[in-house]
Each structure stands twice: as structure tokens, then as C-alpha cells.
Design a protein around this motif. Structure first.
Motif, mmCIF file in Angstrom:
data_model
loop_
_atom_site.group_PDB
_atom_site.id
_atom_site.type_symbol
_atom_site.label_atom_id
_atom_site.label_comp_id
_atom_site.label_asym_id
_atom_site.label_seq_id
_atom_site.Cartn_x
_atom_site.Cartn_y
_atom_site.Cartn_z
ATOM 1 N N GLY A 1 3.821 18.003 -34.597
ATOM 2 C CA GLY A 1 3.636 19.054 -33.602
ATOM 3 C C GLY A 1 2.255 19.026 -32.974
ATOM 4 N N VAL A 2 1.235 18.776 -33.785
ATOM 5 C CA VAL A 2 -0.131 18.653 -33.268
ATOM 6 C C VAL A 2 -0.205 17.485 -32.290
ATOM 7 N N LEU A 3 0.393 16.364 -32.646
ATOM 8 C CA LEU A 3 0.358 15.199 -31.761
ATOM 9 C C LEU A 3 1.188 15.430 -30.505
ATOM 10 N N ASP A 4 2.247 16.228 -30.589
ATOM 11 C CA ASP A 4 2.997 16.597 -29.387
ATOM 12 C C ASP A 4 2.115 17.397 -28.437
ATOM 13 N N ARG A 5 1.347 18.334 -28.988
ATOM 14 C CA ARG A 5 0.416 19.108 -28.148
ATOM 15 C C ARG A 5 -0.651 18.210 -27.552
ATOM 16 N N LEU A 6 -1.114 17.244 -28.346
ATOM 17 C CA LEU A 6 -2.100 16.294 -27.846
ATOM 18 C C LEU A 6 -1.526 15.501 -26.678
ATOM 19 N N ALA A 7 -0.252 15.124 -26.755
ATOM 20 C CA ALA A 7 0.404 14.379 -25.669
ATOM 21 C C ALA A 7 0.395 15.178 -24.378
ATOM 22 N N ASP A 8 0.520 16.498 -24.477
ATOM 23 C CA ASP A 8 0.483 17.348 -23.286
ATOM 24 C C ASP A 8 -0.914 17.407 -22.678
#
Length: 96
Positions: free
Chosen positions: A35-42
Motif C-alpha cells: 500500500g505504501v508503494l502504491d501511494r508512492l506510485a501516485d
């Protein structure tokens, strides 16, 4: 929810020169490393692409720690990341 991502100097250029990135997300509770990396992708897609492959798997040469513990010793990308945690990325060094 807020998480601090510590970026290795070799990848700081992909984070606008920053070594620390604050990632805010939906309020309350915990998220996961994925989830943290998903936010980073944004927020910083070029940096996220250096950490995960096209299948969203963490790259083999990337080590990730949550509050000082290697996620490989926990639940990998499903490791819980509580509010206020520090997620550290370390690029593995190899050679011979």
C-alpha cells in the motif's frame, strides 16, 4: 495516516533530490508495504518503478525495512505499516 519513506542516495534523484518522502494516505489504521508503494506510485512514479517490477513485485536487489525490521522476516509486501512508521529502502550492493 502518514508514513516516512527513507530513500537511498542513489535513488534520491527520482525523488526530487529528497532522502525522505512523507506519504499521506487514507486516515486511521495501518496499511501494508504494498500500500505504501502504491501511494508512492501516485506521487513519484519514477522512484516506484525502481523499487517494483512490472508485476508490482519488489525488485530482487531492493531491501525494505519497516521500523528497522526487514520485511523478508515479516510478511513481505503484506507487512503491516502502522501510522507514523518509517519505511526504509536500501539498494543491495553486489560484486565480486
Amino acid at each position: 495516516m502518514s508514513v516516512t519513506l527513507l530513500v537511498p542516495s542513489a535513488l534520491a534523484g527520482f525523488a526530487g533530490g529528497r532522502r525522505e518522502v512523507e506519504l499521506d494516505g487514507p486516515g486511521g489504521g495501518a496499511t501494508t508495504v504494498a500500500g505504501v508503494l502504491d501511494r508512492l506510485a501516485d506521487q513519484l512514479p519514477a522512484l516506484e518503478r525502481r523499487l517494483r517490477d512490472e508485476r508490482s513485485a519488489i525488485r530482487r536487489h531492493v531491501n525494505v525495512y519497516v521500523d528497522g525490521t526487514d520485511i523478508r522476516d515479516l510478511s513481505g509486501p503484506d507487512t503491516a505499516v502502522p501510522d507514523g512508521a518509517t519505511v526504509q529502502v536500501i539498494a543491495a550492493v553486489s560484486g565480486g
